[in-house]
Design an enzyme around this catalytic site. Structure first.
Site, PDB file in Angstrom:
ATOM      1  N   ILE A 185      44.556  27.697  38.469  1.00  0.00           N
ATOM      2  CA  ILE A 185      43.799  27.848  39.713  1.00  0.00           C
ATOM      3  C   ILE A 185      44.588  28.765  40.642  1.00  0.00           C
ATOM      4  O   ILE A 185      45.768  28.533  40.912  1.00  0.00           O
ATOM      5  CB  ILE A 185      43.585  26.470  40.380  1.00  0.00           C
ATOM      6  CG1 ILE A 185      42.850  25.522  39.413  1.00  0.00           C
ATOM      7  CG2 ILE A 185      42.826  26.619  41.696  1.00  0.00           C
ATOM      8  CD1 ILE A 185      43.088  24.052  39.720  1.00  0.00           C
ATOM      9  N   LYS A 186      43.895  29.809  41.112  1.00  0.00           N
ATOM     10  CA  LYS A 186      44.585  30.798  41.949  1.00  0.00           C
ATOM     11  C   LYS A 186      44.280  30.492  43.410  1.00  0.00           C
ATOM     12  O   LYS A 186      43.101  30.423  43.807  1.00  0.00           O
ATOM     13  CB  LYS A 186      44.060  32.181  41.584  1.00  0.00           C
ATOM     14  CG  LYS A 186      45.082  33.282  41.584  1.00  0.00           C
ATOM     15  CD  LYS A 186      44.451  34.522  40.957  1.00  0.00           C
ATOM     16  CE  LYS A 186      45.338  35.729  41.102  1.00  0.00           C
ATOM     17  NZ  LYS A 186      44.647  36.946  40.682  1.00  0.00           N
ATOM     18  N   VAL A 187      45.322  30.292  44.203  1.00  0.00           N
ATOM     19  CA  VAL A 187      45.149  30.019  45.635  1.00  0.00           C
ATOM     20  C   VAL A 187      45.968  31.051  46.420  1.00  0.00           C
ATOM     21  O   VAL A 187      47.001  31.521  45.933  1.00  0.00           O
ATOM     22  CB  VAL A 187      45.601  28.578  46.019  1.00  0.00           C
ATOM     23  CG1 VAL A 187      44.833  27.534  45.232  1.00  0.00           C
ATOM     24  CG2 VAL A 187      47.105  28.394  45.839  1.00  0.00           C
TER      25      VAL A 187
END
Ligand code: G3P
Length: 217
Positions: free
Chosen positions: A82-84
């Site tokens: 998951i890219k934040v």
């Protein structure tokens, strides 16, 4: 060093995967726009092609929104990272999602201090953007070197995922410095094979071979 393909184009990913050249994939909202595909559909197809981490980016800006979107993206496949974004809320989301055992890629990193915070928040990957620093007359590779030194000083396990790679020199320099991963557009990965002396040498060999009048098959 691992190679990730920085794209959401299925055909490119399939070709690189067949060659064993792709250890993972990174996407972002701009790459999804470019692909013209639905994020959930295209990400599912990418995850089926590649065993390694596939980064899919959240678009909420508050921590809870990022967490909810991250959990939804993680349902696509086990290899989703998951890219934040590297914001205060992004760090909160990173901490929560990694505590749940999910892979998190903290993106849009432009300073060593930001990378230090990402590591403290338990990020699986941190993505320093080399090309965009070069664009404003800073040296993106200096940042990769600084993060490498800092992480090694303290044994942080967060992996340095060099991003916004624009040239083959970026890749060889990242390898020299010790970035764990380079994510690059397929066009840059393909360019790595090119050398004028290879072309020249091959042309000379083929010319001489023709003169022998022989055939192998
Ligand atoms: O991996 C991040 C990348 O997609 C950004 O690249 O060239 O838009 O700065 P660029």
């Amino acid at each position: 060093m691992k190679f990730f393909a920085d794209t959401a184009e299925i055909d490119d990913i399939a070709e690189l995967a067949e060659l064993g050249l792709v250890d993972g994939v990174t996407t972002n909202p701009s790459l999804i726009l470019k692909s013209g595909r639905d994020i959930l559909e295209v990400t599912r197809e990418i995850c089926a092609l590649v065993d390694g981490p596939v980064s899919a980016e959240v678009v909420s800006t508050d921590a809870q929104g990022m967490i909810d979107e991250g959990r939804k993206l993680a349902e696509i496949a086990d290899n989703i990272a998951i890219k934040v974004p590297l914001t205060w809320d992004g760090l909160k989301a990173c901490k929560t999602l990694t505590t749940e055992g999910r892979m998190v890629n903290v993106t849009l990193c432009f300073s060593a201090n930001q990378a230090l915070l990402a590591a403290k928040a338990g990020a699986t990957f941190v993505s320093p953007f080399i090309g965009r620093l070069d664009d404003i007359n800073l040296d993106g590779l200096d940042l990769i070197a600084d993060i490498r030194t800092i992480y090694d000083n303290y044994g942080f396990e967060t992996r340095i995922l060099a991003a916004s790679i624009r040239s083959v020199n970026h890749i060889s320099e990242c390898a020299r410095i010790g970035a764990d991963v380079a994510t690059a557009p397929p066009s840059v990965l393909r360019k790595m094979v090119e050398h004028p002396l290879t072309d020249k040498g091959l042309a000379a060999f083929l010319k001489d071979w023709e003169k022998t009048g022989q055939k192998i098959l």
